[in-house]
Design a protein around this motif. Structure first.
Motif, mmCIF file in Angstrom:
data_model
loop_
_atom_site.group_PDB
_atom_site.id
_atom_site.type_symbol
_atom_site.label_atom_id
_atom_site.label_comp_id
_atom_site.label_asym_id
_atom_site.label_seq_id
_atom_site.Cartn_x
_atom_site.Cartn_y
_atom_site.Cartn_z
ATOM 1 N N PRO A 286 -18.232 -13.153 -0.847
ATOM 2 C CA PRO A 286 -17.357 -12.048 -0.408
ATOM 3 C C PRO A 286 -17.486 -10.814 -1.289
ATOM 4 O O PRO A 286 -17.334 -9.695 -0.806
ATOM 5 N N LEU A 287 -17.784 -10.983 -2.568
ATOM 6 C CA LEU A 287 -17.896 -9.812 -3.432
ATOM 7 C C LEU A 287 -19.138 -8.984 -3.129
ATOM 8 O O LEU A 287 -19.229 -7.833 -3.551
ATOM 9 N N THR A 288 -20.074 -9.530 -2.409
ATOM 10 C CA THR A 288 -21.223 -8.750 -1.945
ATOM 11 C C THR A 288 -21.011 -8.272 -0.509
ATOM 12 O O THR A 288 -21.943 -7.749 0.104
ATOM 13 N N GLY A 289 -19.791 -8.438 -0.014
ATOM 14 C CA GLY A 289 -19.483 -7.969 1.336
ATOM 15 C C GLY A 289 -19.772 -8.969 2.430
ATOM 16 O O GLY A 289 -19.615 -8.660 3.618
ATOM 17 N N ASP A 290 -20.191 -10.174 2.062
ATOM 18 C CA ASP A 290 -20.504 -11.211 3.040
ATOM 19 C C ASP A 290 -19.202 -11.800 3.580
ATOM 20 O O ASP A 290 -18.442 -12.402 2.830
ATOM 21 N N THR A 291 -18.947 -11.591 4.855
ATOM 22 C CA THR A 291 -17.707 -12.090 5.450
ATOM 23 C C THR A 291 -17.926 -13.353 6.272
ATOM 24 O O THR A 291 -17.001 -13.834 6.936
ATOM 25 N N GLY A 292 -19.129 -13.886 6.232
ATOM 26 C CA GLY A 292 -19.376 -15.150 6.911
ATOM 27 C C GLY A 292 -18.537 -16.243 6.287
ATOM 28 O O GLY A 292 -18.322 -16.273 5.092
ATOM 29 N N ASP A 293 -18.059 -17.169 7.077
ATOM 30 C CA ASP A 293 -17.235 -18.288 6.639
ATOM 31 C C ASP A 293 -15.812 -17.888 6.251
ATOM 32 O O ASP A 293 -15.049 -18.736 5.781
ATOM 33 N N ILE A 294 -15.436 -16.636 6.409
ATOM 34 C CA ILE A 294 -14.028 -16.263 6.248
ATOM 35 C C ILE A 294 -13.272 -16.787 7.468
ATOM 36 O O ILE A 294 -13.659 -16.527 8.602
ATOM 37 N N ASN A 295 -12.197 -17.500 7.220
ATOM 38 C CA ASN A 295 -11.438 -18.110 8.306
ATOM 39 C C ASN A 295 -10.312 -17.207 8.831
ATOM 40 O O ASN A 295 -10.039 -17.180 10.023
ATOM 41 N N TYR A 296 -9.651 -16.501 7.902
ATOM 42 C CA TYR A 296 -8.474 -15.742 8.293
ATOM 43 C C TYR A 296 -8.482 -14.371 7.631
ATOM 44 O O TYR A 296 -8.886 -14.227 6.474
ATOM 45 N N TRP A 297 -7.968 -13.388 8.377
ATOM 46 C CA TRP A 297 -7.872 -12.013 7.906
ATOM 47 C C TRP A 297 -6.449 -11.505 8.070
ATOM 48 O O TRP A 297 -5.754 -11.852 9.034
ATOM 49 N N GLY A 298 -6.072 -10.612 7.142
ATOM 50 C CA GLY A 298 -4.838 -9.868 7.341
ATOM 51 C C GLY A 298 -5.136 -8.591 8.100
ATOM 52 O O GLY A 298 -6.289 -8.248 8.364
ATOM 53 N N GLN A 299 -4.078 -7.855 8.432
ATOM 54 C CA GLN A 299 -4.231 -6.653 9.239
ATOM 55 C C GLN A 299 -4.569 -5.428 8.393
ATOM 56 O O GLN A 299 -4.996 -4.403 8.935
ATOM 57 N N GLY A 300 -4.394 -5.527 7.094
ATOM 58 C CA GLY A 300 -4.729 -4.430 6.199
ATOM 59 C C GLY A 300 -3.547 -3.577 5.817
ATOM 60 O O GLY A 300 -2.568 -3.466 6.552
ATOM 61 N N THR A 301 -3.658 -2.968 4.639
ATOM 62 C CA THR A 301 -2.654 -2.018 4.164
ATOM 63 C C THR A 301 -3.387 -0.832 3.557
ATOM 64 O O THR A 301 -4.391 -0.984 2.852
ATOM 65 N N GLN A 302 -2.903 0.363 3.848
ATOM 66 C CA GLN A 302 -3.592 1.575 3.424
ATOM 67 C C GLN A 302 -3.206 1.953 2.002
ATOM 68 O O GLN A 302 -2.028 1.994 1.657
ATOM 69 N N VAL A 303 -4.226 2.251 1.213
ATOM 70 C CA VAL A 303 -4.031 2.777 -0.138
ATOM 71 C C VAL A 303 -4.690 4.153 -0.191
ATOM 72 O O VAL A 303 -5.874 4.294 0.115
ATOM 73 N N THR A 304 -3.917 5.147 -0.561
ATOM 74 C CA THR A 304 -4.425 6.504 -0.680
ATOM 75 C C THR A 304 -4.160 7.006 -2.087
ATOM 76 O O THR A 304 -3.009 6.999 -2.545
ATOM 77 N N VAL A 305 -5.231 7.411 -2.756
ATOM 78 C CA VAL A 305 -5.112 7.923 -4.121
ATOM 79 C C VAL A 305 -5.427 9.412 -4.083
ATOM 80 O O VAL A 305 -6.558 9.820 -3.818
ATOM 81 N N SER A 306 -4.411 10.212 -4.309
ATOM 82 C CA SER A 306 -4.583 11.655 -4.180
ATOM 83 C C SER A 306 -3.501 12.363 -4.972
ATOM 84 O O SER A 306 -2.371 11.870 -5.083
ATOM 85 N N SER A 307 -3.854 13.527 -5.483
ATOM 86 C CA SER A 307 -2.859 14.347 -6.168
ATOM 87 C C SER A 307 -2.247 15.359 -5.200
ATOM 88 O O SER A 307 -1.378 16.139 -5.595
ATOM 89 N N GLY B 234 0.816 -1.196 0.000
ATOM 90 C CA GLY B 234 0.000 0.000 0.000
ATOM 91 C C GLY B 234 0.855 1.253 0.000
ATOM 92 O O GLY B 234 2.076 1.203 0.143
ATOM 93 N N GLY B 235 0.189 2.392 -0.180
ATOM 94 C CA GLY B 235 0.919 3.656 -0.174
ATOM 95 C C GLY B 235 0.101 4.752 -0.802
ATOM 96 O O GLY B 235 -1.107 4.618 -1.009
ATOM 97 N N LEU B 236 0.787 5.839 -1.103
ATOM 98 C CA LEU B 236 0.169 7.012 -1.723
ATOM 99 C C LEU B 236 0.472 6.993 -3.219
ATOM 100 O O LEU B 236 1.635 6.822 -3.621
ATOM 101 N N VAL B 237 -0.555 7.160 -4.011
ATOM 102 C CA VAL B 237 -0.374 7.162 -5.456
ATOM 103 C C VAL B 237 -1.276 8.225 -6.064
ATOM 104 O O VAL B 237 -2.340 8.537 -5.518
ATOM 105 N N GLN B 238 -0.856 8.788 -7.171
ATOM 106 C CA GLN B 238 -1.654 9.795 -7.846
ATOM 107 C C GLN B 238 -2.790 9.146 -8.643
ATOM 108 O O GLN B 238 -2.678 7.987 -9.061
ATOM 109 N N PRO B 239 -3.858 9.875 -8.861
ATOM 110 C CA PRO B 239 -4.934 9.338 -9.706
ATOM 111 C C PRO B 239 -4.393 8.906 -11.065
ATOM 112 O O PRO B 239 -3.553 9.585 -11.659
#
Length: 129
Positions: free
Chosen positions: A108-129, A9-14
Protein backbone atom coordinates in the motif's frame (compact mmCIF):
# COMPACT_ATOMS: atom_id res chain seq x y z
CA UNK A 1 -21.64 -4.57 5.43
CA UNK A 2 -18.31 -3.38 6.75
CA UNK A 3 -17.83 0.36 6.77
CA UNK A 4 -14.81 2.46 7.51
CA UNK A 5 -15.64 6.00 8.51
CA UNK A 6 -13.03 8.74 8.53
CA UNK A 7 -13.26 12.01 10.44
CA UNK A 8 -11.03 14.82 11.58
CA UNK A 9 -10.24 16.52 8.29
CA UNK A 10 -10.46 20.25 7.81
CA UNK A 11 -8.59 23.43 7.02
CA UNK A 12 -5.30 24.04 8.77
CA UNK A 13 -2.49 26.52 8.33
CA UNK A 14 0.96 25.41 7.19
CA UNK A 15 2.91 24.06 10.12
CA UNK A 16 -0.24 23.02 11.91
CA UNK A 17 -1.52 19.62 12.98
CA UNK A 18 -4.57 17.46 12.48
CA UNK A 19 -5.58 14.08 13.81
CA UNK A 20 -7.62 11.87 11.54
CA UNK A 21 -9.70 9.01 12.86
CA UNK A 22 -10.91 5.89 11.09
CA UNK A 23 -13.73 4.06 12.81
CA UNK A 24 -14.08 0.41 11.89
CA UNK A 25 -16.94 -0.93 14.01
CA UNK A 26 -17.44 -4.00 11.86
CA UNK A 27 -13.84 -5.15 11.91
CA UNK A 28 -11.58 -6.98 14.30
CA UNK A 29 -8.50 -4.87 13.71
CA UNK A 30 -6.14 -7.68 14.67
CA UNK A 31 -7.24 -9.45 11.49
CA UNK A 32 -6.26 -6.61 9.17
CA UNK A 33 -3.46 -4.46 7.89
CA UNK A 34 -4.65 -0.85 7.95
CA UNK A 35 -3.39 1.86 5.65
CA UNK A 36 -4.04 5.54 5.08
CA UNK A 37 -4.07 6.68 1.47
CA UNK A 38 -4.37 10.17 0.10
CA UNK A 39 -5.25 11.65 -3.25
CA UNK A 40 -4.76 15.24 -4.31
CA UNK A 41 -6.69 16.75 -7.23
CA UNK A 42 -5.15 15.72 -10.52
CA UNK A 43 -2.74 13.31 -8.87
CA UNK A 44 -2.66 9.57 -8.37
CA UNK A 45 -3.61 8.05 -5.05
CA UNK A 46 -0.64 7.39 -2.84
CA UNK A 47 -0.13 5.43 0.32
CA UNK A 48 0.92 7.51 3.31
CA UNK A 49 0.98 5.32 6.37
CA UNK A 50 0.36 1.69 7.23
CA UNK A 51 0.00 -0.50 10.30
CA UNK A 52 0.92 -4.09 9.69
CA UNK A 53 -0.12 -7.01 11.84
CA UNK A 54 3.11 -8.71 10.90
CA UNK A 55 5.34 -6.51 13.01
CA UNK A 56 2.86 -4.39 14.95
CA UNK A 57 4.64 -1.26 13.79
CA UNK A 58 3.73 1.72 11.69
CA UNK A 59 5.43 2.36 8.37
CA UNK A 60 5.42 5.50 6.28
CA UNK A 61 5.96 6.92 2.86
CA UNK A 62 9.04 9.11 2.63
CA UNK A 63 6.85 12.15 2.01
CA UNK A 64 5.33 11.92 5.50
CA UNK A 65 7.96 10.11 7.51
CA UNK A 66 8.87 11.94 10.68
CA UNK A 67 5.71 14.08 10.54
CA UNK A 68 2.84 11.56 10.54
CA UNK A 69 2.14 8.84 13.09
CA UNK A 70 -0.31 5.99 12.64
CA UNK A 71 -1.78 4.32 15.69
CA UNK A 72 -4.71 2.12 16.55
CA UNK A 73 -6.99 1.25 19.42
CA UNK A 74 -8.27 -2.28 18.96
CA UNK A 75 -10.78 -1.96 21.78
CA UNK A 76 -12.34 1.10 20.18
CA UNK A 77 -11.97 -0.41 16.71
CA UNK A 78 -10.31 2.76 15.52
CA UNK A 79 -7.17 3.81 13.70
CA UNK A 80 -5.67 7.27 13.89
CA UNK A 81 -3.33 9.38 11.81
CA UNK A 82 -1.61 12.19 13.67
CA UNK A 83 -0.30 14.69 11.14
CA UNK A 84 2.18 17.34 12.24
CA UNK A 85 4.10 20.08 10.45
CA UNK A 86 1.59 20.06 7.62
CA UNK A 87 2.43 21.71 4.32
CA UNK A 88 0.26 22.70 1.36
CA UNK A 89 1.58 19.59 -0.40
CA UNK A 90 -0.32 17.50 2.14
CA UNK A 91 -3.63 18.85 0.85
CA UNK A 92 -5.64 15.84 -0.31
CA UNK A 93 -8.56 13.57 0.43
CA UNK A 94 -7.42 11.04 3.00
CA UNK A 95 -8.95 7.57 3.12
CA UNK A 96 -8.35 4.63 5.39
CA UNK A 97 -8.39 1.10 4.04
CA UNK A 98 -8.17 -2.41 5.44
CA UNK A 99 -6.42 -5.36 3.86
CA UNK A 100 -5.72 -8.92 4.97
CA UNK A 101 -3.32 -9.43 7.82
CA UNK A 102 -0.69 -10.99 5.55
CA UNK A 103 -0.48 -7.83 3.43
CA UNK A 104 2.97 -6.31 3.60
CA UNK A 105 2.92 -2.55 4.15
CA UNK A 106 5.33 -1.91 1.28
CA UNK A 107 2.51 -2.66 -1.10
CA UNK A 108 0.00 0.00 0.00
CA UNK A 109 2.84 2.44 0.62
CA UNK A 110 3.76 2.17 -3.06
CA UNK A 111 0.15 2.88 -3.99
CA UNK A 112 -0.76 -0.76 -4.62
CA UNK A 113 -4.42 -1.14 -3.69
CA UNK A 114 -4.72 -4.76 -4.72
CA UNK A 115 -5.99 -7.00 -1.91
CA UNK A 116 -7.53 -4.06 -0.04
CA UNK A 117 -10.84 -5.35 1.28
CA UNK A 118 -12.50 -2.22 2.64
CA UNK A 119 -12.36 1.52 2.02
CA UNK A 120 -13.64 4.55 3.83
CA UNK A 121 -15.33 7.43 2.05
CA UNK A 122 -12.50 9.87 2.71
CA UNK A 123 -12.03 13.11 4.60
CA UNK A 124 -10.67 16.32 3.11
CA UNK A 125 -7.52 17.91 4.47
CA UNK A 126 -6.64 21.38 3.22
CA UNK A 127 -3.42 23.08 4.26
CA UNK A 128 -3.49 26.75 3.39
CA UNK A 129 -2.82 30.13 4.90
Amino acid sequence: QVQLVESGGGLVQPGGSLRLSCAAPGLTLDDYTIAWFRQAPGKEREGGACFSQRDDLGDYADSVKGRFTISRDNAKKAVYLQMNRLTPEDTATYSCAAGPSWLFCWRPLTGDTGDINYWGQGTQVTVSS
